[in-house]
Design a protein around this motif. Structure first.
Motif, PDB file in Angstrom:
ATOM      1  N   ALA A 146       0.833  -1.207   0.000  1.00 13.79           N
ATOM      2  CA  ALA A 146       0.000   0.000   0.000  1.00 13.79           C
ATOM      3  C   ALA A 146       0.864   1.253   0.000  1.00 13.79           C
ATOM      4  CB  ALA A 146      -0.932  -0.017   1.212  1.00 13.79           C
ATOM      5  N   ARG A 147       1.960   1.224   0.766  1.00 12.02           N
ATOM      6  CA  ARG A 147       2.867   2.379   0.783  1.00 12.02           C
ATOM      7  C   ARG A 147       3.485   2.607  -0.589  1.00 12.02           C
ATOM      8  NH1 ARG A 147       8.607   2.544   3.911  1.00 12.02           N
ATOM      9  NH2 ARG A 147       9.130   1.369   2.009  1.00 12.02           N
ATOM     10  N   ALA A 170       1.002   4.349  -2.789  1.00 10.04           N
ATOM     11  CA  ALA A 170       0.755   5.746  -2.424  1.00 10.04           C
ATOM     12  C   ALA A 170       1.992   6.617  -2.563  1.00 10.04           C
ATOM     13  CB  ALA A 170       0.234   5.820  -0.987  1.00 10.04           C
ATOM     14  N   ALA A 171       3.166   6.020  -2.345  1.00  4.46           N
ATOM     15  CA  ALA A 171       4.423   6.779  -2.382  1.00  4.46           C
ATOM     16  C   ALA A 171       5.482   5.924  -3.069  1.00  4.46           C
ATOM     17  CB  ALA A 171       4.857   7.178  -0.977  1.00  4.46           C
ATOM     18  N   LEU A 222       1.777  10.373   5.243  1.00 10.74           N
ATOM     19  CA  LEU A 222       0.954   9.183   5.044  1.00 10.74           C
ATOM     20  C   LEU A 222       0.230   8.786   6.324  1.00 10.74           C
ATOM     21  CD1 LEU A 222       3.347   6.973   2.887  1.00 10.74           C
ATOM     22  CD2 LEU A 222       1.450   8.398   2.097  1.00 10.74           C
ATOM     23  N   ARG A 270      -2.501  12.000   4.378  1.00 10.22           N
ATOM     24  CA  ARG A 270      -3.243  11.381   3.281  1.00 10.22           C
ATOM     25  C   ARG A 270      -3.242   9.869   3.500  1.00 10.22           C
ATOM     26  NH1 ARG A 270       0.353  10.030  -1.253  1.00 10.22           N
ATOM     27  NH2 ARG A 270       2.506  10.543  -0.682  1.00 10.22           N
ATOM     28  N   MET A 325      -3.000   6.114   3.142  1.00 10.09           N
ATOM     29  CA  MET A 325      -2.465   5.177   2.147  1.00 10.09           C
ATOM     30  C   MET A 325      -3.209   3.847   2.211  1.00 10.09           C
ATOM     31  SD  MET A 325       1.111   3.661   3.620  1.00 10.09           S
ATOM     32  CE  MET A 325       1.056   2.174   4.669  1.00 10.09           C
ATOM     33  N   CYS A 371     -13.860   3.057   0.243  1.00  7.60           N
ATOM     34  CA  CYS A 371     -12.466   3.110  -0.204  1.00  7.60           C
ATOM     35  C   CYS A 371     -12.377   3.324  -1.713  1.00  7.60           C
ATOM     36  CB  CYS A 371     -11.742   1.827   0.196  1.00  7.60           C
ATOM     37  SG  CYS A 371     -11.418   1.680   1.964  1.00  7.60           S
ATOM     38  N   ILE A 392      -8.767   4.929  -1.760  1.00 11.33           N
ATOM     39  CA  ILE A 392      -7.944   4.471  -0.640  1.00 11.33           C
ATOM     40  C   ILE A 392      -7.740   2.969  -0.746  1.00 11.33           C
ATOM     41  CG2 ILE A 392      -7.773   4.289   1.882  1.00 11.33           C
ATOM     42  CD1 ILE A 392      -9.654   6.711   2.066  1.00 11.33           C
ATOM     43  N   TRP A 393      -6.534   2.517  -0.538  1.00 16.22           N
ATOM     44  CA  TRP A 393      -6.208   1.088  -0.536  1.00 16.22           C
ATOM     45  C   TRP A 393      -7.009   0.405   0.564  1.00 16.22           C
ATOM     46  CZ3 TRP A 393      -2.117  -1.583  -3.277  1.00 16.22           C
ATOM     47  CH2 TRP A 393      -1.866  -2.879  -2.827  1.00 16.22           C
TER      48      TRP A 393
END
Length: 473
Positions: free
Chosen positions: A155-156, A159-160, A172, A227, A229, A253, A258-259
């Motif tokens: 997930a990280r 998102a990043a 995050l 935000r 993640m 979600c 959103i994950w």
């Protein structure tokens, strides 16, 4: 050279001893466990002397192993209802016997081809049960905590994408109910987000996510400069055995990008029971799911899965080269799992799961899940009908919270008293600030007679207490 005759002799002795141990446990003719203080047990098992001097031979092994088993918690005992650890079935136990000899670290295909193939097929089967398509993927891990970490790492990465090389920027967040498994907050800290990045979702009086309040939680996160993640839901919750509304949470979600992560470590195998799979309705909308086989699939520990809707997301979570292992630049690197997992050397967990599936079939395992769930529902009826007792809620799994009276100190004292007696082993939890006794009905031998005996023992223990604080009801 390996002494095959010595192995055969020791293995036969061990198998006979363990078989007696299981028979004694299932018959409830012995205490679950009554260990002495740790220093005394170390001396009783001669651990320090044996570690330093050796000397354990075939003649000494059998009596020594008997002492070891006498000081081992009996998961097959009908009154062992404390924790979410399965009483392993025979096929999974045999898988461990085989692994103890062949020792296949199977992350790379060339190191353990058969075990590697079994993991691939087991993960493929789990993905089918969740309801995903061909783009999905996954990997087995040593336990649900590591599975949660791996899922949140994916997930990280989504998102990043630069976090692996550049680190995180402090913005995050992870949205999760307060009663989430402790590994969720631990994972956030390990991923560099920090514990404060886990923002509590609003829950009802039984600690289930309130779908209608998800927007407020999102606004709180944004107001704090975060935000999300990932959002974590439970199927089922470790403490209560109750399920979040996966359809409603998943819809939220998707709407907000959103994950969606579902911790189905305990409840995943309910997908195998036609009468109970509705508790996981909506799980197919998740971006990631974890599923522990060493809980309700009766494999020996540890054997957990982290599954993702898009296989590429898992592989994107790990961006690292190790030329001596990961042959990214080779023309034909061969099958490998290293690009999607934390572990390098890994036990053949897929063999444990596969063996149970191969011998029992998914229908047989589903019947076991259904039996344990149905028994727990019957136990809820028995406990609710007994004066002085109450249950938190109608059970949705094989986990049930109950109490005798309402004094929190009494619940703790009762559990400690039962543990000292060694006849019953149950746990305790706190739900919405209130203390409850808690049972996890894992052993096939647990029945109504077990629970009636437990309630009798609780009443008898409470009648003997002289502490006015624990005597209150």
């Amino acid at each position: 050279m390996w002494d095959t005759a010595a192995y055969a002799r020791l293995a036969a002795s061990a198998v006979a001893a363990v078989a007696r141990y299981v028979e004694e446990s299932q018959s409830a003719g012995v205490p679950i466990v009554t260990p002495p203080p740790l220093p005394e047990l170390i001396d009783r098992l001669e651990l320090r002397a044996l570690a330093r001097e050796g000397g354990l031979d075939p003649e000494r092994f059998e009596p020594w192993l008997r002492r070891v088993l006498e000081n081992t918690t009996r998961l097959h005992h009908p009154a062992e209802i404390a924790h979410q650890v399965g009483a392993p079935d025979v096929p999974a136990a045999v898988a461990d016997l085989v692994h103890g000899v062949v020792n296949s670290p199977m992350s790379i295909y060339e190191m353990g081809p058969a075990a590697h193939a079994m993991e691939r097929v087991v993960v493929e089967w789990m993905i089918e049960k969740v309801g995903w398509g061909e783009e999905a993927g996954g990997v087995l891990t040593h336990g649900g905590s590591l599975a949660n970490l791996t899922a949140l790492l994916a997930a990280r990465a989504a998102a990043a994408p630069d976090a692996w090389t550049e680190g995180v920027d402090g913005t995050l967040a992870v949205l999760a109910p307060p009663g989430s498994h402790y590994s969720v907050k631990r994972s956030a800290a390990m991923l560099g987000l920090g514990e404060r990045a886990v923002i509590d979702l609003e829950v009802d009086e039984r600690e289930r996510i309130e779908p209608g309040a998800l927007g407020d939680s999102l606004e709180r996160a944004r107001a704090a400069g975060r935000r999300p993640m990932a959002l974590v839901a439970a199927a089922c919750a470790t403490s209560t055995g109750l399920h979040d509304d996966l359809e409603a949470v998943g819809s939220f979600c998707r709407e907000h990008g959103i994950w969606f992560h579902v911790d189905a470590a305990h409840g995943g195998p309910a997908l195998l029971s036609p009468a109970h799979r509705h508790f996981l309705r909506g799980i197919e909308h998740a971006d990631s799911v974890i599923w522990d086989a060493h809980k309700m699939m009766r494999t020996s520990a540890l054997a957990a899965a982290v599954l993702v809707r898009e296989e590429r997301r898992l592989e994107a979570a790990f961006k690292q080269k190790a030329a001596y292992l990961i042959y990214e630049d080779a023309a034909d690197p061969g099958p490998s799992l290293l690009e999607r997992q934390v572990e390098c050397t890994k036990a053949p967990m897929g063999m444990r799961i596969f063996m149970n599936l191969a011998f029992r079939g998914e229908e047989g395992i589903g019947r076991y899940v259904a039996d344990q769930y149905d028994k727990t529902l019957r136990f809820w009826e028995l406990i609710s009908a007994r004066p002085g007792f109450e249950c938190l809620s109608r059970p949705e799994s094989n986990i049930l919270c109950f109490r005798y009276g309402r004094d929190p100190e009494l619940q703790v004292w009762l559990r400690e008293q039962l543990l000292r007696e060694g006849r019953f082993h149950l746990s305790s939890t706190e739900v919405n600030g209130e203390r409850w006794l808690r049972m996890s009905v894992m052993a096939p031998a647990t029945n109504e007679e077990t629970i009636e005996g437990l309630l009798d023992a609780i009443e008898a223990a409470a009648s003997r207490t002289s502490d006015p604080r624990t005597a209150r009801r």
